[in-house]
Design an enzyme around this catalytic site. Structure first.
Site, PDB file in Angstrom:
ATOM      1  N   SER A 255       0.853  -1.181   0.000  1.00  0.00           N
ATOM      2  CA  SER A 255       0.000   0.000   0.000  1.00  0.00           C
ATOM      3  C   SER A 255       0.896   1.240   0.000  1.00  0.00           C
ATOM      4  O   SER A 255       2.116   1.138   0.154  1.00  0.00           O
ATOM      5  CB  SER A 255      -0.913   0.006   1.220  1.00  0.00           C
ATOM      6  OG  SER A 255      -0.151   0.346   2.361  1.00  0.00           O
ATOM      7  N   LYS A 256       0.260   2.379  -0.140  1.00  0.00           N
ATOM      8  CA  LYS A 256       1.014   3.636  -0.247  1.00  0.00           C
ATOM      9  C   LYS A 256       1.875   3.894   0.981  1.00  0.00           C
ATOM     10  O   LYS A 256       2.868   4.608   0.913  1.00  0.00           O
ATOM     11  CB  LYS A 256       0.049   4.801  -0.445  1.00  0.00           C
ATOM     12  CG  LYS A 256      -0.433   4.876  -1.875  1.00  0.00           C
ATOM     13  CD  LYS A 256      -1.160   6.168  -2.127  1.00  0.00           C
ATOM     14  CE  LYS A 256      -1.688   6.159  -3.561  1.00  0.00           C
ATOM     15  NZ  LYS A 256      -2.962   6.820  -3.682  1.00  0.00           N
ATOM     16  N   ARG A 257       1.452   3.290   2.110  1.00  0.00           N
ATOM     17  CA  ARG A 257       2.208   3.514   3.342  1.00  0.00           C
ATOM     18  C   ARG A 257       3.618   2.910   3.238  1.00  0.00           C
ATOM     19  O   ARG A 257       4.529   3.331   3.931  1.00  0.00           O
ATOM     20  CB  ARG A 257       1.353   2.940   4.477  1.00  0.00           C
ATOM     21  CG  ARG A 257       1.916   2.102   5.524  1.00  0.00           C
ATOM     22  CD  ARG A 257       0.764   1.521   6.360  1.00  0.00           C
ATOM     23  NE  ARG A 257       0.341   0.240   5.805  1.00  0.00           N
ATOM     24  CZ  ARG A 257       0.994  -0.893   6.015  1.00  0.00           C
ATOM     25  NH1 ARG A 257       2.083  -0.902   6.758  1.00  0.00           N
ATOM     26  NH2 ARG A 257       0.560  -2.021   5.507  1.00  0.00           N
TER      27      ARG A 257
END
Ligand code: GLU
Length: 480
Positions: A255-257
């Site tokens: 994910s973007k995290r």
């Protein structure tokens, strides 16, 4: 209806390989999608086959032309060229409907007049009886056509087998079994005449002559249902290869995290496309211990058995390392071209003709150990900047009174020096020795004067790249 599914191993190589990438244009090109495209591209290109592109734009609410453009642009940047024009799935809706009607005619599909309320009531009743979920069983499946309500809205449903198993023979996952009692008579054409995704994919893959479907394993369940459509039409089932998704460095779903997930972000950060291709190829596929390879090698080596069964983890250090090796190994002319494309993509000013010439001459001494184009450009700062050279804080410290004096003594010697490393080295060594300092102590003010930086290529390389007149002018500026 569970005939022998296509056995990838037994599938003769008689047909030319045709693969495809079929993104839904609802956002940017995700790094996972890019890897799927890359695997399909490698598989086809390594076998003299075709790699096709289909934009699955049937979801009219969520599909946007901007997303399509972003996907095409990401593929172009990665160098994943496709054969022919990109196919729009939406544009083929009449063909999808035609096949649904052919299924009707073959008796492998039927008209279902059940209303949404009736279907909901069926489910509620099944749940009340304790079923954890309920596969809808349409009362119209075996109804005599004479009982059909004239002109009433209806969907077209697949007549799916109710017992037995559907076996998906997958080149990555092995044989995957699906109990047919878990699969409903799925709708292929809705009552408003629009085809469902499950029908559209199969019709398109068949019509496009796709022989190998390589895609994310989130589509594995779909393969069972899609296989039923192939069977219903009497079409050959393609070789399936469902690849595990990419995970973040911590093993969780990417994910973007974790960092950038859009291919465009990597382009904007100045990673070289060849390095990205190499790294993404290694992400979930292996050829022995080979880490660094060219696309030509990847095309030669890439195969389905080399794909791992467990999710690959994104490793940013490895990505940088491989990108650095590709920058170092790049041909200078191609590298210059890529750097310029990077500047455009990153919205930075283009190189002036003089800068371009100097960068081109400097590449040999700046391309080692640069993991990205911004790092390369930072190392090439001495060649891109112009007088007066502004020394940054760290390098300015090296320009004290003593070192300025030394630079003053050096300049006349440079007027007559032969402009090669062999010609310059004795002069610099002699000046350093005469002042009782090591060469290192002399290099610091030279770096400050020539580049305004403390981390630069060697002073000889900088002097050779910018030339005698510019070197002397910069030293004089610094000494003044
Ligand atoms: N459009 C689907 C997606 O973007 C891919 C479908 C397929 O590859 O069959 O996930």
């Amino acid at each position: 209806m569970c005939p022998a599914a296509a056995d990838p191993a037994a599938n003769p190589a008689a047909k030319p390989v045709v693969t495809r990438f079929a993104p839904s244009p609802t956002g940017y090109l995700h790094i996972g999608g890019a890897r799927t495209a890359l695997f399909n591209w490698l598989y086809a290109r390594g076998r003299g086959g075709k790699f096709l592109l289909r934009i699955e734009d049937t979801d009219r609410e969520r599909s946007t032309p901007a997303a399509t453009e972003a996907i095409l642009q990401g593929l172009r940047w990665l160098g994943l060229d496709w054969d022919g024009d990109a196919v729009s799935q939406f544009a083929r809706k009449d063909r999808h409907a035609e096949v649904a009607h052919q299924m009707l005619a073959r008796g492998t599909a039927y008209k279902c007049f059940s209303t949404p309320e009736e279907i909901a009531a069926f489910r509620a009743e099944a749940e009340a009886k304790g079923a954890s979920y309920a596969v809808f069983q349409s009362p119209w499946r075996d109804a005599d056509p004479s009982t059909h309500p004239a002109g009433a809205p209806h969907a077209i449903r697949m007549r799916a087998p109710r017992s037995g198993e559907t076996l998906v023979q997958d080149a990555v996952q092995g044989t995957v079994r699906f109990g047919n009692d878990q699969l409903d008579d799925m709708i292929v054409l809705r009552s408003d005449g629009t085809p469902t995704y499950m029908l559209a994919v199969v019709v398109d893959d068949h019509d496009m002559g796709v022989t190998h479907v390589i895609r994310g394993d989130d589509h594995l369940n779909n393969a069972a249902r899609q296989q039923m459509v192939y069977d219903a039409m009497g079409w050959d089932i393609p070789v399936w290869a469902h690849i595990p998704l990419i995970h973040g460095p911590d093993g969780k779903k990417l994910s973007k995290r974790h960092g950038a997930t859009a291919v465009g972000d990597y382009q904007a950060q100045g990673y070289p496309a060849a390095g990205m291709r190499n790294y993404l190829t290694r992400l979930g596929w292996a050829h022995g211990d080979d880490e660094f390879f060219t696309s030509a090698q990847a095309m030669d080596w890439f195969d389905l058995p080399g794909i791992g069964r467990s999710p690959a983890r994104l490793d940013f250090k490895k990505l940088e390392n491989i990108c650095g090796q590709h920058i170092a190994a790049a041909d200078d002319a191609a590298l210059l071209h890529e750097v310029e494309a990077y500047l455009t993509a990153a919205g930075q000013p283009a190189l002036a003709p003089g800068q371009r010439d100097l960068l081109s001459r400097a590449l040999y001494c700046v391309k080692e150990r640069a993991k990205t184009f911004p790092e390369l450009l930072e190392k090439a700062h001495f060649a891109l900047t112009s007088r007066p050279i502004l020394a940054d804080e760290a390098s300015a410290k090296a320009l004290d009174t003593v070192s300025r004096g030394i630079l003053n003594l050096l300049t006349p010697r440079l007027q007559t020096a032969s402009w090669t490393k062999e010609g310059l080295e004795p002069i610099l060594t002699e000046i350093a020795t005469a002042h009782g300092i090591g060469f290192g102590k002399l290099a610091a003010p030279l770096r400050a004067a020539l580049a305004g930086r403390s981390a630069t290529p060697s002073v000889y390389d900088m002097m050779l790249v910018i030339g005698r007149d510019e070197t002397i002018a910069r030293l004089k500026d610094a000494a003044a």
